[in-house]
Design a protein around this motif. Structure first.
Motif, PDB file in Angstrom:
ATOM      1  N   GLY A 118      13.736  23.997  21.996  1.00 12.97           N
ATOM      2  CA  GLY A 118      14.942  23.886  21.830  1.00 12.97           C
ATOM      3  C   GLY A 118      16.149  23.219  21.998  1.00 12.97           C
ATOM      4  O   GLY A 118      16.195  22.531  21.320  1.00 12.97           O
ATOM      5  N   ALA A 119      16.155  23.912  23.068  1.00 12.04           N
ATOM      6  CA  ALA A 119      17.529  23.581  23.737  1.00 12.04           C
ATOM      7  C   ALA A 119      17.044  22.212  25.041  1.00 12.04           C
ATOM      8  O   ALA A 119      17.480  21.407  25.303  1.00 12.04           O
ATOM      9  N   LEU A 120      15.925  21.802  24.391  1.00 12.94           N
ATOM     10  CA  LEU A 120      15.374  21.089  25.943  1.00 12.94           C
ATOM     11  C   LEU A 120      15.099  19.771  24.893  1.00 12.94           C
ATOM     12  O   LEU A 120      15.332  18.822  25.290  1.00 12.94           O
ATOM     13  N   ILE A 121      14.741  20.156  23.531  1.00  9.56           N
ATOM     14  CA  ILE A 121      14.231  18.893  22.020  1.00  9.56           C
ATOM     15  C   ILE A 121      15.657  18.466  22.529  1.00  9.56           C
ATOM     16  O   ILE A 121      16.251  17.439  21.702  1.00  9.56           O
ATOM     17  N   GLU A 122      17.290  18.770  22.421  1.00  9.69           N
ATOM     18  CA  GLU A 122      18.034  18.953  21.374  1.00  9.69           C
ATOM     19  C   GLU A 122      18.613  18.123  22.718  1.00  9.69           C
ATOM     20  O   GLU A 122      19.979  17.340  22.461  1.00  9.69           O
ATOM     21  N   ALA A 123      18.641  18.768  23.932  1.00  3.05           N
ATOM     22  CA  ALA A 123      19.708  17.807  25.908  1.00  3.05           C
ATOM     23  C   ALA A 123      18.764  15.962  25.452  1.00  3.05           C
ATOM     24  O   ALA A 123      19.474  15.111  25.153  1.00  3.05           O
ATOM     25  N   PHE A 124      17.201  16.052  25.467  1.00  5.60           N
ATOM     26  CA  PHE A 124      16.502  15.024  25.450  1.00  5.60           C
ATOM     27  C   PHE A 124      17.360  14.251  24.275  1.00  5.60           C
ATOM     28  O   PHE A 124      17.361  12.750  24.718  1.00  5.60           O
ATOM     29  N   ARG A 125      17.636  14.584  22.748  1.00  2.00           N
ATOM     30  CA  ARG A 125      17.892  14.415  21.946  1.00  2.00           C
ATOM     31  C   ARG A 125      19.200  13.245  21.861  1.00  2.00           C
ATOM     32  O   ARG A 125      19.569  12.185  21.356  1.00  2.00           O
ATOM     33  N   LYS A 126      20.007  14.185  22.630  1.00  2.69           N
ATOM     34  CA  LYS A 126      21.644  13.869  22.441  1.00  2.69           C
ATOM     35  C   LYS A 126      21.631  12.815  23.654  1.00  2.69           C
ATOM     36  O   LYS A 126      22.041  12.341  24.192  1.00  2.69           O
ATOM     37  N   ALA A 127      21.099  13.387  24.512  1.00  3.06           N
ATOM     38  CA  ALA A 127      20.969  11.884  26.098  1.00  3.06           C
ATOM     39  C   ALA A 127      20.213  10.531  25.321  1.00  3.06           C
ATOM     40  O   ALA A 127      21.087   9.794  26.118  1.00  3.06           O
ATOM     41  N   HIS A 128      19.422  10.827  24.840  1.00  2.00           N
ATOM     42  CA  HIS A 128      18.783   9.299  23.826  1.00  2.00           C
ATOM     43  C   HIS A 128      19.942   8.848  23.267  1.00  2.00           C
ATOM     44  O   HIS A 128      20.033   7.790  22.663  1.00  2.00           O
ATOM     45  N   THR A 129      20.797   9.989  22.410  1.00  2.90           N
ATOM     46  CA  THR A 129      21.184   8.744  21.307  1.00  2.90           C
ATOM     47  C   THR A 129      22.588   8.012  22.357  1.00  2.90           C
ATOM     48  O   THR A 129      22.891   7.423  22.301  1.00  2.90           O
ATOM     49  N   LEU A 130      23.110   8.228  23.639  1.00  2.00           N
ATOM     50  CA  LEU A 130      24.182   8.440  24.446  1.00  2.00           C
ATOM     51  C   LEU A 130      23.487   6.754  24.584  1.00  2.00           C
ATOM     52  O   LEU A 130      23.882   5.955  24.744  1.00  2.00           O
ATOM     53  N   ILE A 131      22.392   7.026  25.016  1.00  2.00           N
ATOM     54  CA  ILE A 131      21.842   5.915  25.861  1.00  2.00           C
ATOM     55  C   ILE A 131      21.227   4.656  25.085  1.00  2.00           C
ATOM     56  O   ILE A 131      21.522   4.063  25.017  1.00  2.00           O
ATOM     57  N   ILE A 132      21.011   4.693  23.800  1.00  2.00           N
ATOM     58  CA  ILE A 132      21.220   4.150  22.531  1.00  2.00           C
ATOM     59  C   ILE A 132      22.614   2.665  22.498  1.00  2.00           C
ATOM     60  O   ILE A 132      22.719   1.749  22.651  1.00  2.00           O
ATOM     61  N   TYR A 133      23.593   4.697  22.155  1.00  2.00           N
ATOM     62  CA  TYR A 133      24.700   3.645  21.875  1.00  2.00           C
ATOM     63  C   TYR A 133      24.829   2.949  23.368  1.00  2.00           C
ATOM     64  O   TYR A 133      25.757   1.547  22.827  1.00  2.00           O
ATOM     65  N   ARG A 134      24.945   3.004  24.621  1.00  2.00           N
ATOM     66  CA  ARG A 134      25.355   2.497  25.598  1.00  2.00           C
ATOM     67  C   ARG A 134      24.646   0.763  25.299  1.00  2.00           C
ATOM     68  O   ARG A 134      24.585   0.169  25.836  1.00  2.00           O
ATOM     69  N   ILE A 135      23.227   1.098  25.244  1.00  2.00           N
ATOM     70  CA  ILE A 135      22.025   0.005  25.499  1.00  2.00           C
ATOM     71  C   ILE A 135      22.714  -0.866  24.257  1.00  2.00           C
ATOM     72  O   ILE A 135      22.747  -2.077  24.207  1.00  2.00           O
TER      73      ILE A 135
END
Length: 169
Positions: A118-135
Motif C-alpha cells: 500500500g505504501a509503495l502504490i501511494e508513494a508512486f502515485r504521489k511522485a507521479h502526481t508531482l511529476i505531472i504538475y511539473r511537466i
C-alpha cells in the motif's frame, strides 16, 4: 529547438526518471522528446512505475533502465535540457552530466524507498502526481523562444512547485 529534447537522469533510472520520460512524451507529443537514464542503472524498470503509468493510459513501450553513457557517446541525440530528479533532501547523490544544454534539478523523494504494498502504490502515485504538475508547467513555457537564461530560471522555478501549487503550475 523543435522538438525540445529533454533527458531526465537519476541514479538507478527505474522509477522517477522513467515516470518523467513517459509522462513528458505522452503530454508533450511532437513538441518534446524525452529520454531517461541513470548513472548506476538498475537494469530494470520498477513494476510500480509501470503500473502507475498504465493506470493513467500512458504508454510504457520502449521504457528501459539504461546508462547515461548512451547520451554522451558519438551519435547520441543532441539534448536541449537535462533534469536530475534525485532527492537531495535525503542525501541522495545526484549524477552530473556535462554538455551544452540547460541543466536543472527537480528533486523528488524516491517512491521505491517506501515499504509495504500500500505504501509503495501511494508513494508512486504521489511522485507521479508531482511529476505531472511539473511537466504541465514545463509544457506552458514558450521554450522555442526563450533565451537560455530565461529557460534556466523557469526550469529552476518548476522545482519549487508542489502538487499543492496546481493553480501556479
Amino acid at each position: 529547438m523543435y522538438p525540445c529534447r529533454v533527458l531526465f537522469i537519476c541514479t538507478g533510472n527505474s522509477a522517477r526518471s522513467i515516470l518523467s520520460e513517459a509522462t513528458l512524451n505522452h503530454l508533450g507529443k511532437g513538441r518534446f522528446e524525452a529520454f531517461s537514464a541513470g548513472s548506476q542503472p538498475t537494469g530494470r524498470v520498477n513494476p510500480y512505475a509501470i503500473e502507475e503509468l498504465k493506470a493513467l493510459g500512458i504508454s510504457t513501450d520502449g521504457l528501459s533502465s539504461k546508462s547515461w553513457d548512451r547520451f554522451t557517446d558519438e551519435g547520441a541525440p543532441p539534448l536541449d535540457i537535462v533534469i536530475t530528479v534525485c532527492d537531495n533532501a535525503a542525501n541522495e547523490t545526484c549524477p552530473v552530466l556535462f554538455g551544452d544544454f540547460v541543466k536543472s534539478h527537480w528533486g523528488l523523494p524516491d517512491p521505491a524507498a517506501a515499504h509495504g504494498e500500500g505504501a509503495l502504490i501511494e508513494a508512486f502515485r504521489k511522485a507521479h502526481t508531482l511529476i505531472i504538475y511539473r511537466i504541465t508547467a514545463l509544457l506552458k513555457l514558450p521554450v522555442e523562444t526563450m533565451s537560455r537564461d530565461e529557460l534556466q530560471h523557469a526550469l529552476d522555478h518548476i522545482d519549487t512547485l508542489t502538487d499543492d501549487d496546481e493553480e501556479n503550475a
